[in-house]
Scaffold this active site. Structure first.
Site, PDB file in Angstrom:
ATOM      1  N   ASN A 158      22.713 -35.889 -55.043  1.00  0.00           N
ATOM      2  CA  ASN A 158      23.051 -35.903 -53.618  1.00  0.00           C
ATOM      3  C   ASN A 158      22.109 -35.079 -52.759  1.00  0.00           C
ATOM      4  O   ASN A 158      21.861 -35.423 -51.605  1.00  0.00           O
ATOM      5  CB  ASN A 158      24.477 -35.376 -53.425  1.00  0.00           C
ATOM      6  CG  ASN A 158      24.838 -35.227 -51.965  1.00  0.00           C
ATOM      7  OD1 ASN A 158      25.050 -36.216 -51.274  1.00  0.00           O
ATOM      8  ND2 ASN A 158      24.897 -33.992 -51.481  1.00  0.00           N
ATOM      9  N   ASP A 188      28.447 -37.507 -45.679  1.00  0.00           N
ATOM     10  CA  ASP A 188      27.154 -37.653 -46.344  1.00  0.00           C
ATOM     11  C   ASP A 188      26.571 -36.290 -46.681  1.00  0.00           C
ATOM     12  O   ASP A 188      26.135 -36.040 -47.799  1.00  0.00           O
ATOM     13  CB  ASP A 188      26.205 -38.437 -45.431  1.00  0.00           C
ATOM     14  CG  ASP A 188      24.910 -38.820 -46.118  1.00  0.00           C
ATOM     15  OD1 ASP A 188      24.734 -38.488 -47.303  1.00  0.00           O
ATOM     16  OD2 ASP A 188      24.072 -39.472 -45.468  1.00  0.00           O
ATOM     17  N   ASP A 214      19.772 -32.955 -47.636  1.00  0.00           N
ATOM     18  CA  ASP A 214      20.517 -34.153 -48.009  1.00  0.00           C
ATOM     19  C   ASP A 214      19.579 -35.330 -48.260  1.00  0.00           C
ATOM     20  O   ASP A 214      18.801 -35.720 -47.381  1.00  0.00           O
ATOM     21  CB  ASP A 214      21.507 -34.507 -46.900  1.00  0.00           C
ATOM     22  CG  ASP A 214      22.491 -35.579 -47.325  1.00  0.00           C
ATOM     23  OD1 ASP A 214      23.359 -35.261 -48.153  1.00  0.00           O
ATOM     24  OD2 ASP A 214      22.367 -36.715 -46.842  1.00  0.00           O
ATOM     25  N   ASP A 259      18.120 -39.006 -48.637  1.00  0.00           N
ATOM     26  CA  ASP A 259      18.290 -40.320 -48.022  1.00  0.00           C
ATOM     27  C   ASP A 259      18.130 -41.381 -49.103  1.00  0.00           C
ATOM     28  O   ASP A 259      17.017 -41.723 -49.493  1.00  0.00           O
ATOM     29  CB  ASP A 259      17.257 -40.513 -46.911  1.00  0.00           C
ATOM     30  CG  ASP A 259      17.354 -41.880 -46.243  1.00  0.00           C
ATOM     31  OD1 ASP A 259      18.274 -42.651 -46.598  1.00  0.00           O
ATOM     32  OD2 ASP A 259      16.516 -42.180 -45.383  1.00  0.00           O
ATOM     33  N   ASP A 307      27.886 -36.156 -60.145  1.00  0.00           N
ATOM     34  CA  ASP A 307      28.367 -35.088 -59.282  1.00  0.00           C
ATOM     35  C   ASP A 307      28.562 -35.558 -57.843  1.00  0.00           C
ATOM     36  O   ASP A 307      27.704 -36.252 -57.281  1.00  0.00           O
ATOM     37  CB  ASP A 307      27.349 -33.930 -59.305  1.00  0.00           C
ATOM     38  CG  ASP A 307      27.776 -32.759 -58.452  1.00  0.00           C
ATOM     39  OD1 ASP A 307      28.848 -32.195 -58.728  1.00  0.00           O
ATOM     40  OD2 ASP A 307      27.037 -32.407 -57.508  1.00  0.00           O
ATOM     41  N   HIS A 349      29.859 -37.913 -51.422  1.00  0.00           N
ATOM     42  CA  HIS A 349      28.901 -37.443 -50.429  1.00  0.00           C
ATOM     43  C   HIS A 349      27.635 -38.285 -50.333  1.00  0.00           C
ATOM     44  O   HIS A 349      26.801 -37.998 -49.471  1.00  0.00           O
ATOM     45  CB  HIS A 349      28.504 -35.995 -50.736  1.00  0.00           C
ATOM     46  CG  HIS A 349      29.651 -35.044 -50.686  1.00  0.00           C
ATOM     47  ND1 HIS A 349      30.210 -34.620 -49.507  1.00  0.00           N
ATOM     48  CD2 HIS A 349      30.357 -34.447 -51.674  1.00  0.00           C
ATOM     49  CE1 HIS A 349      31.209 -33.791 -49.772  1.00  0.00           C
ATOM     50  NE2 HIS A 349      31.319 -33.673 -51.078  1.00  0.00           N
ATOM     51  N   GLU A 390      32.781 -37.803 -60.334  1.00  0.00           N
ATOM     52  CA  GLU A 390      33.597 -36.790 -59.677  1.00  0.00           C
ATOM     53  C   GLU A 390      33.787 -37.194 -58.207  1.00  0.00           C
ATOM     54  O   GLU A 390      32.898 -37.013 -57.378  1.00  0.00           O
ATOM     55  CB  GLU A 390      32.935 -35.410 -59.752  1.00  0.00           C
ATOM     56  CG  GLU A 390      33.768 -34.327 -59.094  1.00  0.00           C
ATOM     57  CD  GLU A 390      32.972 -33.413 -58.171  1.00  0.00           C
ATOM     58  OE1 GLU A 390      33.560 -32.452 -57.670  1.00  0.00           O
ATOM     59  OE2 GLU A 390      31.776 -33.680 -57.937  1.00  0.00           O
TER      60      GLU A 390
END
Length: 529
Positions: free
Chosen positions: A136, A229, A235, A237, A266, A270, A297
Site C-alpha cells: 500500500n 486510500d 501512498d 498509485d 496487508d 486502503h 487483512e
C-alpha cells in the site's frame, strides 16, 4: 455513501466459479489428512535476547512441526525505513537484508542469508512459509522532490483542506546500494498519489498530489473517512503501469527466492482492490501455482462491510475473521453478560466458513500504550485485545471446530512483554495437541445455555474425536456446568477423560450420551479413554 452503494451494486450479483479459497489453496505442503494450522511467528515488539529473529525461527521450526503447525506467517522480510522498523514501514521490497541502508545491512529480523536458511528448514520439516506483503505505501525515501499537492481533510479525504501548494515530499527512492539488482525500477513522485509530510514547511498532513498525470485517490478503496486510500507514509498509485509491473515481478520473485507458498496481504481496505485481485491472479499464473495461499487483512468488525469484499475477490483470497475476533474481545470484556450462543453471529466463519482464517489476537490488537510505536500510533484504533479470562475459550472455538482455518499468535505461545500469560500458553499447547490428534469428523453443537456451550467432533477412521465444553460464567471456580451430549453409538459404553485438568471421567451410555462438565470460566476437552 454513493461509493458504498456503487461497490455493493458491483458485487451483489458476483457468482463464484471456483471452490471456497480454503478448499482450493494449499494449507500444508503435503497431502496429509492431519489438520492444518497456521502460526503468526512474531509480535509487534518482539526480539530475541541472543539470536536474530530468523535464527530464532529456524531453531523453533522442529518444535513447531512436531506440534502440528503447517504454515508460518512471517513478519514483512523487506528492508524498512528504520533499522527497528517491522517492515510495515516498507522502504525496499527487493532488499531482504542484503544491502546497506542508513549504515545497516540487516533488517530488524536478520539478514537475507538467515531468512533463506530458516525458509529452507521449514520446507525440510513440512511447513509452508507465508510472506507478509506490504503493497500500500512506502517510507524512508532517499530524497525529497518538489511538486503541487492539496491538503485533504483528515476526517473526509474527499474534501480539500486548503488550496494547492508546492510542497517537498519524500518520494524519490533511488536504492543506490542495491544499484538495480533484482529490479531496476526507481520510484518518484509520478508513482504516488499522496504523502503525509511537507519537508518545506515541516508540516504533517494528508497531501494529495495534483501534478499532471495524477488521478487522485483511488475510488476502489474503503469509504471510511470518505476515501481510505491513504494510510501512512507515501501512498502508492496502483493505477500506474510501471508500478503494477514492478509489484507483479516482486510477487513472483519473493516466492521463488524464499520458496514461500503464499501471502498475507496487508491493509487491503486502503488500496485499489481491482489491482489487488489482478495481482493475485497474475502471480498465481506467473508462478504456475494454482494453490498459492492468500489471506487478506480487511480490518472491520462489521460483517456487512466485509461481505462485498468477500464477493469481489471471488474466492481468490481467504480473509481474517475480524468480526469473530471482535466477538471474542467483547466476550472477554463483558464476562458472563455475554451470550455464548451468539459467539459466531455475524462472523465470516458463520457466513462463509470456507473463506475464514480465524484468530484470537495478533500484532494489531495489542495494548499500544505498552509499546513504543513511533509512526504506528495511528493504529491505536485497532486495539481490541482478548483478555486472559476468555482467551483459552476463544482458542478452543477456533482450534477444535470443523469450520474455518485457525491462526495461533506467537504472543500467546511464547514469553513476551505484550500480554503473555503462562496459563494461557499452557492451555494453548494442550488445545493445539487436541487439534492434532482428536478434533476430526462431523460436528454437533449443543448451544443451549447463555454461559455454557458444548460441541462434539465425532472423529474419523484415523482419529477418535472429542467433546468440548466451555464457560464464561464468573464466580467460584468450583461451580460446575454439565452439558449432555452424544458422542455416537460407536462410543457407547465407553468413558471419556479430560485433557485440560487430567482429572475426572464421564461415562457414556449405550446410546452414546454422556454428561460432560466444565468449571466456571474454563474449558474442558474430553477424549475417549
Amino acid at each position: 455513501m454513493f461509493d458504498d452503494f456503487r461497490f455493493w451494486l458491483e458485487t451483489v450479483f458476483i457468482k463464484r466459479t471456483v471452490p471456497p479459497p480454503l478448499e482450493r489453496m494449499q494449507l500444508r505442503p503435503d497431502d496429509s489428512p492431519a489438520n492444518p494450522l497456521m502460526i503468526q511467528f512474531f509480535t509487534w515488539d518482539c526480539l530475541h535476547e541472543s539470536l536474530s529473529w530468523w535464527k530464532h525461527l529456524e531453531e523453533e521450526i522442529p518444535n513447531l512441526a512436531e506440534q502440528g503447525y503447517t504454515q508460518i506467517w512471517l513478519p514483512p522480510p523487506n528492508k524498512a525505513a528504520e533499522l527497528d522498523g517491522r517492515g510495515y514501514d516498507a522502504y525496499d521490497l527487493w532488499d531482504l537484508g542484503e544491502f546497506e541502508h542508513k549504515g545497516h545491512i540487516r533488517t530488524r529480523w536478520g539478514t537475507r542469508e538467515e531468512l533463506l536458511s530458516a525458509c529452507s528448514a521449514a520446507r525440510r520439516h513440512g511447513i509452508d512459509i507465508l510472506i507478509d506483503a506490504v503493497l500500500n505505501h512506502k517510507l524512508g525515501a532517499d530524497r525529497h522532490e518538489t511538486f503541487m499537492a492539496v491538503p485533504s481533510n483528515p476526517d473526509n479525504r474527499l474534501k480539500d483542506d486548503g488550496p494547492p501548494r508546492l510542497i517537498d515530499g519524500w518520494t524519490a527512492f533511488d536504492y543506490p546500494t542495491r544499484n538495480g539488482k533484482y529490479s531496476s525500477f526507481r520510484w518518484t513522485k509520478d508513482h504516488f498519489s499522496g504523502v503525509d509530510w511537507d519537508q518545506k514547511t515541516q508540516t504533517k498532513a494528508i497531501y494529495r498530489i495534483v501534478e499532471p498525470g495524477h488521478k487522485g485517490w483511488s475510488r476502489n478503496v474503503d469509504t471510511e473517512l470518505g476515501n481510505y486510500d491513504f494510510l501512512l507514509g507515501v501512498d502508492i498509485d496502483h493505477s500506474h503501469p510501471a508500478v503494477q509491473e514492478d509489484l507483479l515481478k516482486w510477487g513472483n520473485w519473493i516466492l521463488g527466492t524464499t520458496g514461500a507458498a503464499g501471502f498475507r496481504l496487508d491493509a487491503i481496505k486502503h488500496f485499489d482492490r481491482k489491482f489487488l485481485l489482478s495481482w493475485i491472479q497474475h502471480v498465481r499464473k506467473r508462478t504456475g501455482n494454482d494453490k498459492m495461499f492468500c489471506v487478506a487483512e480487511y480490518w472491520s468488525a462489521d460483517l456487512d462491510k466485509v461481505i462485498p469484499y468477500l464477493r469481489f475477490f471471488r474466492g481468490e483470497t481467504s480473509f481474517f475473521d475480524v468480526p469473530l475476533h471482535h466477538n471474542f474481545h467483547l466476550a472477554s470484556r463483558q464476562s458472563d453478560s455475554f451470550d455464548l450462543r451468539q459467539i459466531f453471529k455475524k462472523t465470516v466463519v458463520g457466513l462463509q466458513p470456507g473463506d475464514a482464517v480465524t484468530f484470537v489476537d495478533n500484532h494489531d490488537t495489542v495494548s499500544w500504550e505498552l509499546l513504543d510505536c513511533h509512526w504506528m500510533q495511528d493504529s491505536q484504533s485497532l486495539e481490541s485485545w482478548v483478555s486472559e479470562n476468555f482467551k483459552t475459550q476463544a482458542y478452543a472455538l477456533i482450534l477444535l471446530r470443523a469450520s474455518g482455518y485457525p491462526c495461533v499468535f506467537y504472543g500467546d505461545l511464547y514469553p513476551n512483554r505484550e500480554g503473555y500469560s503462562e496459563r494461557t500458553a499452557k492451555n494453548l499447547r494442550i488445545l493445539v495437541e487436541a487439534r492434532k490428534y482428536y478434533a476430526y469428523g462431523p460436528q454437533q453443537d449443543y448451544f443451549s445455555e447463555k454461559n455454557c456451550i458444548g460441541f462434539v467432533r465425532k472423529g474419523d477412521r484415523s482419529h477418535p474425536g472429542c467433546a468440548v465444553v466451555l464457560s464464561n460464567k464468573s464466580g467460584p471456580a468450583t461451580f460446575k456446568h454439565e452439558v449432555r451430549m452424544n458422542v455416537g453409538l460407536a462410543n457407547g459404553g465407553s468413558s471419556y477423560r479430560s485433557l485440560m485438568t487430567q482429572e475426572g471421567k464421564v461415562a457414556i451410555d449405550a446410546q452414546g450420551w454422556g454428561s460432560f462438565f466444565c468449571f466456571a470460566n474454563s474449558v474442558q476437552v474430553w477424549v475417549k479413554v
